[in-house]
Design an enzyme around this catalytic site. Structure first.
Site, PDB file in Angstrom:
ATOM      1  N   ASN A  27      26.385   2.631  -5.212  1.00 24.94           N
ATOM      2  CA  ASN A  27      26.381   1.735  -6.367  1.00 24.94           C
ATOM      3  C   ASN A  27      26.993   2.363  -7.613  1.00 24.94           C
ATOM      4  O   ASN A  27      26.910   1.793  -8.699  1.00 24.94           O
ATOM      5  CB  ASN A  27      24.959   1.245  -6.665  1.00 24.94           C
ATOM      6  CG  ASN A  27      24.014   2.378  -7.022  1.00 24.94           C
ATOM      7  OD1 ASN A  27      24.376   3.558  -6.953  1.00 24.94           O
ATOM      8  ND2 ASN A  27      22.793   2.033  -7.397  1.00 24.94           N
TER       9      ASN A  27
ATOM     10  N   PHE B 188      29.986   3.182 -10.107  1.00 22.94           N
ATOM     11  CA  PHE B 188      31.163   2.366 -10.409  1.00 22.94           C
ATOM     12  C   PHE B 188      31.748   2.738 -11.762  1.00 22.94           C
ATOM     13  O   PHE B 188      31.103   3.371 -12.592  1.00 22.94           O
ATOM     14  CB  PHE B 188      30.806   0.873 -10.401  1.00 22.94           C
ATOM     15  CG  PHE B 188      29.803   0.472 -11.449  1.00 22.94           C
ATOM     16  CD1 PHE B 188      30.171   0.268 -12.775  1.00 22.94           C
ATOM     17  CD2 PHE B 188      28.470   0.280 -11.116  1.00 22.94           C
ATOM     18  CE1 PHE B 188      29.254  -0.100 -13.744  1.00 22.94           C
ATOM     19  CE2 PHE B 188      27.526  -0.093 -12.083  1.00 22.94           C
ATOM     20  CZ  PHE B 188      27.928  -0.281 -13.396  1.00 22.94           C
TER      21      PHE B 188
ATOM     22  N   GLU C  54      33.887   0.419 -14.753  1.00 19.58           N
ATOM     23  CA  GLU C  54      34.279  -0.950 -15.080  1.00 19.58           C
ATOM     24  C   GLU C  54      34.993  -1.029 -16.425  1.00 19.58           C
ATOM     25  O   GLU C  54      34.711  -0.243 -17.339  1.00 19.58           O
ATOM     26  CB  GLU C  54      33.056  -1.871 -15.119  1.00 19.58           C
ATOM     27  CG  GLU C  54      32.469  -2.138 -13.747  1.00 19.58           C
ATOM     28  CD  GLU C  54      31.302  -3.112 -13.759  1.00 19.58           C
ATOM     29  OE1 GLU C  54      30.966  -3.605 -12.678  1.00 19.58           O
ATOM     30  OE2 GLU C  54      30.732  -3.380 -14.848  1.00 19.58           O
TER      31      GLU C  54
ATOM     32  N   PRO D  29      23.037  -2.638 -16.332  1.00 15.28           N
ATOM     33  CA  PRO D  29      24.131  -3.312 -15.616  1.00 15.28           C
ATOM     34  C   PRO D  29      23.606  -4.324 -14.613  1.00 15.28           C
ATOM     35  O   PRO D  29      22.512  -4.176 -14.056  1.00 15.28           O
ATOM     36  CB  PRO D  29      24.809  -2.138 -14.891  1.00 15.28           C
ATOM     37  CG  PRO D  29      23.693  -1.192 -14.607  1.00 15.28           C
ATOM     38  CD  PRO D  29      22.738  -1.310 -15.786  1.00 15.28           C
TER      39      PRO D  29
ATOM     40  N   MET E  80      28.240  -6.085  -9.291  1.00 21.85           N
ATOM     41  CA  MET E  80      29.668  -6.021  -9.554  1.00 21.85           C
ATOM     42  C   MET E  80      30.294  -7.399  -9.773  1.00 21.85           C
ATOM     43  O   MET E  80      31.495  -7.492 -10.052  1.00 21.85           O
ATOM     44  CB  MET E  80      30.398  -5.278  -8.428  1.00 21.85           C
ATOM     45  CG  MET E  80      30.364  -5.959  -7.082  1.00 21.85           C
ATOM     46  SD  MET E  80      31.078  -4.930  -5.766  1.00 21.85           S
ATOM     47  CE  MET E  80      32.813  -4.889  -6.239  1.00 21.85           C
TER      48      MET E  80
ATOM     49  N   HIS F 259      16.672  -0.488 -15.205  1.00 19.75           N
ATOM     50  CA  HIS F 259      17.964   0.220 -15.140  1.00 19.75           C
ATOM     51  C   HIS F 259      19.052  -0.641 -14.541  1.00 19.75           C
ATOM     52  O   HIS F 259      20.179  -0.187 -14.366  1.00 19.75           O
ATOM     53  CB  HIS F 259      17.816   1.522 -14.359  1.00 19.75           C
ATOM     54  CG  HIS F 259      17.882   1.394 -12.867  1.00 19.75           C
ATOM     55  ND1 HIS F 259      17.146   0.476 -12.153  1.00 19.75           N
ATOM     56  CD2 HIS F 259      18.612   2.085 -11.948  1.00 19.75           C
ATOM     57  CE1 HIS F 259      17.412   0.607 -10.859  1.00 19.75           C
ATOM     58  NE2 HIS F 259      18.295   1.576 -10.710  1.00 19.75           N
ATOM     59  N   GLY F 260      18.744  -1.879 -14.202  1.00 22.72           N
ATOM     60  CA  GLY F 260      19.742  -2.767 -13.628  1.00 22.72           C
ATOM     61  C   GLY F 260      19.081  -4.022 -13.125  1.00 22.72           C
ATOM     62  O   GLY F 260      17.983  -4.394 -13.566  1.00 22.72           O
ATOM     63  N   ALA F 261      19.764  -4.683 -12.178  1.00 18.83           N
ATOM     64  CA  ALA F 261      19.218  -5.915 -11.610  1.00 18.83           C
ATOM     65  C   ALA F 261      18.200  -5.621 -10.516  1.00 18.83           C
ATOM     66  O   ALA F 261      17.196  -6.330 -10.390  1.00 18.83           O
ATOM     67  CB  ALA F 261      20.353  -6.775 -11.059  1.00 18.83           C
TER      68      ALA F 261
END
Length: 412
Positions: free
Chosen positions: A175, A177, A179, A317, A320, A341-343
């Protein structure tokens, strides 16, 4: 799981023979296996006050990902994990969407050339995700990290042969990345996600094994061997604190170096001169550090969680194919000043590969210049929770400063 009480969109679980669990999970799914892991952790004797659970919570190794674990007198190495210091960095540029090339493939290719990513293994093959001849910027940064590394390997010589120098300034796989994003005002941002790479993995695995070896006589009494812990004052505790601190600094430096290379790559492709914010947001979300909460000094392990002190900026985040957020902490004391920390995943990587196809990936990322092949199906947006639901569930923890949508995504 024991009966729970909802209070101000927080689910509070009282745990027999353990500490309470406070969950910011209103409106988002939490699998039964993750709930059991939370119970297991909450019953450890050194947990301080309560566990705080973020809305991206999901099954992890020993402890759930998306949890904040305060401890006194002990640390659980597997809760910190093997990607020590993994986290995010983002910076806003003076560019607008109209300044980007009409075709973004060239920008993605330039970034891919500038930052080693992915991994290749095999006899006689060089790992494409590492440096063959590290550039001078990498060498200079490694020189600053080297004294601390030498102190660690004097006691743990096996770590000497881990991937360290040649992984500094590289992305990795999974995971992780890079961007290029646009915010609500169409301004261009650069953002990336990575951690302490091979050397952090080696440090994490080494001390997880040491904790299990030290507790060999007691492992049968633990609900999960990956909850093995190092007690303060024990042979390896101080060494672990030193090593994990070093790995977290490596991770932060790794992100900063990659960000510099991403910006340089963008400058070579984008015709218009631009600058970036001097203060980029650079935050860990897999780490442990000493903090003061509820009047006591404790070790706080954020296993998939971000520090969100009052006024502190952080990054959350999405997948993607979804939005990401720059947030400002509200300093919620019950969360130990933390946010998600994310979804958070809703299915395993193997399940995502089984369920979805390349065509599904192409449709889900139609608006993004990125890889759309079999090797990244495990990162398909549908494998993650709804980021809007996750953000709503933690509205008492953070406020949104910027909403970002990606237009370029690089994965290993």
């Amino acid at each position: 799981m024991p009966a729970a009480v909802k209070r101000e969109a927080i689910e509070v679980v009282q745990v027999a023979n353990g500490r309470p669990i406070k969950m910011w999970t209103d409106g988002v799914p939490v699998e039964a296996e993750a709930r059991q892991q939370l119970l297991n952790t909450a019953r450890l004797p050194f947990i301080f006050h309560h566990l705080a659970v973020m809305p991206d919570v999901h099954l992890g190794k020993g402890s759930t990902i998306g949890s904040v674990i305060p401890t006194r007198g002990a640390i659980i190495p597997a809760a910190v994990g093997v990607d020590i210091g993994c986290g995010m960095i983002a910076t806003r540029s003076t560019l607008n969407a109209s300044d980007l090339p009409d075709t973004l493939h060239g920008l993605r290719s330039a970034i891919e050339r500038a930052v080693p990513h992915g991994r290749t293994v095999g006899r006689g093959k060089r790992d494409q995700g590492s440096w063959h001849n590290p550039p001078q910027a990498v060498n200079a940064l490694w020189a600053g990290l080297l004294p601390g590394f030498k102190r660690i390997v004097e006691k743990y010589p096996r770590l000497r042969d881990s991937n360290h120098h040649q992984h500094l300034g590289t992305l990795g796989t999974g995971n992780h990345f890079i961007e290029v994003c646009l915010d609500e005002a169409e301004r261009v941002w650069f953002m990336l996600h990575s951690g302490s790479r091979g050397v952090g993995n080696a440090i994490g695995r080494s001390f997880i094994a040491l904790a299990q070896a030290d507790m060999r006589q007691h492992l049968a009494n633990l609900p999960d061997r990956d909850l093995a812990y190092l007690k303060e004052g024990s042979a390896h505790f101080d060494d672990y604190v030193e090593a994990v601190g070093w790995a977290q600094e490596y991770a932060r430096s790794n992100r900063s170096l990659m960000m510099a290379n991403v910006i340089d790559a963008a400058r070579r492709v984008i015709g218009k001169p631009f600058s970036v914010d001097a203060e980029a947001v650079n935050c860990h979300h897999n780490y442990v550090q000493k903090e003061t909460h509820f009047g006591s000094e404790v070790f706080v392990t954020r296993k998939g969680a971000v520090s969100a002190r009052q006024g502190e900026l952080g990054i959350i985040p999405g997948s993607m194919g979804a939005k990401s957020f720059i947030v400002r902490g509200k300093g919620n004391t019950d969360s130990f000043n933390s946010c998600s920390h994310g979804a958070g995943r809703v299915m395993s990587r193997n399940e995502a590969r089984r369920r979805f196809t390349v065509a599904d990936q192409e449709r889900a990322t139609a608006h993004v210049e990125c890889r759309k092949d079999q090797e990244v199906i495990d990162e398909i947006p549908m494998a993650y929770k709804d980021i809007d639901a996750v953000m709503h569930a933690q509205r008492s923890l953070v406020e949104v400063v910027h909403s970002l949508r990606q237009v370029v995504c690089v994965k290993g």
